[in-house]
Design an enzyme around this catalytic site. Sequence first.
Site, PDB file in Angstrom:
ATOM      1  N   GLY A 186      37.582  46.114  32.656  1.00 51.08           N
ATOM      2  CA  GLY A 186      36.354  46.544  33.335  1.00 51.08           C
ATOM      3  C   GLY A 186      35.355  45.394  33.442  1.00 51.08           C
ATOM      4  O   GLY A 186      34.143  45.612  33.466  1.00 51.08           O
ATOM      5  N   LYS A 187      35.895  44.167  33.550  1.00 53.61           N
ATOM      6  CA  LYS A 187      35.016  42.988  33.663  1.00 53.61           C
ATOM      7  C   LYS A 187      34.139  43.082  34.906  1.00 53.61           C
ATOM      8  O   LYS A 187      32.960  42.753  34.876  1.00 53.61           O
ATOM      9  CB  LYS A 187      35.875  41.707  33.732  1.00 53.61           C
ATOM     10  CG  LYS A 187      36.713  41.480  32.478  1.00 53.61           C
ATOM     11  CD  LYS A 187      37.642  40.293  32.621  1.00 53.61           C
ATOM     12  CE  LYS A 187      38.799  40.501  33.564  1.00 53.61           C
ATOM     13  NZ  LYS A 187      39.810  41.464  33.098  1.00 53.61           N
ATOM     14  N   ASN A 189      45.376  37.099  41.595  1.00 54.52           N
ATOM     15  CA  ASN A 189      46.061  37.983  40.638  1.00 54.52           C
ATOM     16  C   ASN A 189      45.074  38.953  40.003  1.00 54.52           C
ATOM     17  O   ASN A 189      45.452  39.995  39.490  1.00 54.52           O
ATOM     18  CB  ASN A 189      46.802  37.179  39.553  1.00 54.52           C
ATOM     19  CG  ASN A 189      45.968  36.063  38.923  1.00 54.52           C
ATOM     20  OD1 ASN A 189      44.900  35.730  39.418  1.00 54.52           O
ATOM     21  ND2 ASN A 189      46.467  35.489  37.858  1.00 54.52           N
ATOM     22  N   ALA A 190      43.795  38.611  40.034  1.00 55.05           N
ATOM     23  CA  ALA A 190      42.763  39.485  39.475  1.00 55.05           C
ATOM     24  C   ALA A 190      42.496  40.641  40.429  1.00 55.05           C
ATOM     25  O   ALA A 190      42.638  40.513  41.638  1.00 55.05           O
ATOM     26  CB  ALA A 190      41.476  38.698  39.253  1.00 55.05           C
ATOM     27  N   THR A 195      52.110  39.079  39.144  1.00 59.44           N
ATOM     28  CA  THR A 195      51.586  39.806  40.305  1.00 59.44           C
ATOM     29  C   THR A 195      52.173  39.248  41.606  1.00 59.44           C
ATOM     30  O   THR A 195      51.816  39.700  42.682  1.00 59.44           O
ATOM     31  CB  THR A 195      50.053  39.689  40.358  1.00 59.44           C
ATOM     32  OG1 THR A 195      49.721  38.294  40.469  1.00 59.44           O
ATOM     33  CG2 THR A 195      49.393  40.273  39.113  1.00 59.44           C
ATOM     34  N   GLN A 217      41.664  37.862  34.324  1.00 61.08           N
ATOM     35  CA  GLN A 217      42.729  38.042  33.325  1.00 61.08           C
ATOM     36  C   GLN A 217      42.059  38.231  31.958  1.00 61.08           C
ATOM     37  O   GLN A 217      40.968  38.762  31.919  1.00 61.08           O
ATOM     38  CB  GLN A 217      43.712  36.864  33.326  1.00 61.08           C
ATOM     39  CG  GLN A 217      44.622  36.816  34.538  1.00 61.08           C
ATOM     40  CD  GLN A 217      43.921  36.383  35.807  1.00 61.08           C
ATOM     41  OE1 GLN A 217      43.356  35.312  35.865  1.00 61.08           O
ATOM     42  NE2 GLN A 217      43.970  37.205  36.832  1.00 61.08           N
ATOM     43  N   THR A 270      49.450  34.540  31.904  1.00 59.75           N
ATOM     44  CA  THR A 270      49.197  33.954  33.214  1.00 59.75           C
ATOM     45  C   THR A 270      49.204  32.435  33.055  1.00 59.75           C
ATOM     46  O   THR A 270      49.429  31.920  31.959  1.00 59.75           O
ATOM     47  CB  THR A 270      47.883  34.499  33.808  1.00 59.75           C
ATOM     48  OG1 THR A 270      47.807  34.097  35.185  1.00 59.75           O
ATOM     49  CG2 THR A 270      46.649  34.012  33.060  1.00 59.75           C
ATOM     50  N   THR A 288      45.447  47.515  40.174  1.00 57.33           N
ATOM     51  CA  THR A 288      44.665  47.377  41.406  1.00 57.33           C
ATOM     52  C   THR A 288      45.405  46.503  42.410  1.00 57.33           C
ATOM     53  O   THR A 288      45.388  46.754  43.611  1.00 57.33           O
ATOM     54  CB  THR A 288      43.306  46.678  41.096  1.00 57.33           C
ATOM     55  OG1 THR A 288      42.772  47.225  39.911  1.00 57.33           O
ATOM     56  CG2 THR A 288      42.314  46.823  42.215  1.00 57.33           C
ATOM     57  N   GLY A 328      49.665  48.111  42.050  1.00 56.46           N
ATOM     58  CA  GLY A 328      49.915  49.553  41.992  1.00 56.46           C
ATOM     59  C   GLY A 328      50.866  49.964  40.874  1.00 56.46           C
ATOM     60  O   GLY A 328      51.210  51.140  40.735  1.00 56.46           O
ATOM     61  N   GLY A 362      31.471  55.349  32.344  1.00 61.14           N
ATOM     62  CA  GLY A 362      31.945  55.747  33.669  1.00 61.14           C
ATOM     63  C   GLY A 362      31.944  54.524  34.566  1.00 61.14           C
ATOM     64  O   GLY A 362      31.343  53.496  34.227  1.00 61.14           O
TER      65      GLY A 362
END
Length: 427
Positions: A15-16, A38-39, A128, A223, A238, A298, A301, A414
């Site tokens: 959640g960066k 890749n992020a 990725t 990452q 990575t 993200t 998938g 949230g």
Amino acid sequence: MASVIVLGAQWGDEGKGKIVDYLAQEADAVVRYSGGSNAGHTVVVNDIAYKLRLLPSGVLFPDKINILGNGVVINPKVVLEEIAGMQAKGIACKNLVISDRAHVVLPYHQRLDELQENALGSHKIGTTKSGIGPCYMDKVARVGIRICDLLEADTFAEKLKINLQAKNEIITKIYGAKPFIYQEVLEEYLGYAEQLRPYVTDTGVILDEAFAANKKVLFEGAQATFLDIDHGTYPYVTSSNPTGGNACTGSGIGPKNIDHVVGVVKAYTTRVGEGPFVTELFDADGNYLRETGREYGTVTGRPRRCGWLDAFMLRYSARLNSLDYLAITRLDILDGLPKIKMCVGYKYQGEVLKRIPASLNVLAQVEPIYEEFEGWLTDISSIRKYEDLPANAKKYLERLSEVAGVGLGIVSVGPNREQTIVLKELL
Ligand code: GDP
Ligand code: IMO
Ligand code: MG
């Protein structure tokens, strides 16, 4: 001056993006210093989700400078598509700047990433397939193409020719795959060069000026600590250094410019791709975390592997990154669990370990030492003050902070910007 590094303390997707967007409200500039497309950083504002891969998570604010530093590897096509996508949503990206020293991800990097992964078979990393590893390989081998090279047509033409010859040999002779056609790649990428040119500059100088003017700067990790090429679960990592030290190298500033380092921690653990995962769950609790948390990648998938929080890992992360605050995210995902476990140490062959072993063989045999917590079975997503959290949630957080050896700075309940509890103002 105030500057804060915000980085992942686990295996990514902590959640960066959410935390950087939240802190960006008070910042003047946001810098990405490592990794590439890749992020996948999701920022949610008023229930609208923005999925960012290369763009820094300060991009939703028109008045903030957003920097892609020299340590980032840039796929021109991806970043241009992202800019166009943001513009279609009314976000101009006018204050985006890209380092002239960043390396360019070319189509042969992506092809090689895929071919290498396929050739590894059951030993695959689970990348990725964004071409990140092969691009950093070229950087270190000193044959890479930088953004400044891409902007000089003759330099790019020459470097591309040499690189394509070498890569086509590997692609065709080792992997038996289709080669790239020089003229096609050249024309496509010279087109991207013109679209990127207005954004490109020496971004280290922009940061110097920002510090000189007492501006507030955020460094956005991509990452995470345990995906770090030096400190992660090698080779299941990575190809860059997401850890705090690289915020300086990857953005062209000195270490004295850093004030705080915030470790972003998901309230449980997830991992995408292969490699060791001591607290991984294969039972109903694991499924609960995956389904309640919608834990699917993200970028790719893929379903994320899920497990209990590993606070022993966090202690290591704290030491490596000089963490001085934790930002705990997704605490709300644990709302429905009657019992919650936390790993507070590792046992190997009956002995309690003092540190995380480097050997993957040892790590594979490690047993987690769990503590069990009572759940709170309450919806916490609208709580905005720490003292209003259920007592059991506070117990869990305080133990986590104790084992990690780092204080709590933020608790996120949230995805939306306002679903954030602040314990320490950082900027
Ligand atoms: P990053 O790669 O570290 O930026 O994390 P990702 O964006 O890949 O994954 C984190 C996901 O969790 C995103 O979908 C965020 O919108 C979401 N998120 C962030 N914080 C919270 C939170 O506190 N609660 C919930 N439910 N979702 C969150
Ligand atoms: P954010 O910034 C989670 C993982 C891949 C794979 C390994 C190597 O969104 O947290 P790579 O393509 O980098 O060569 O893949 O690293 N990985 C991530 N996992 N979040 C990420 O980024 C990741 N970026 C790479 O799944 O295991
Ligand atoms: Mg992510």
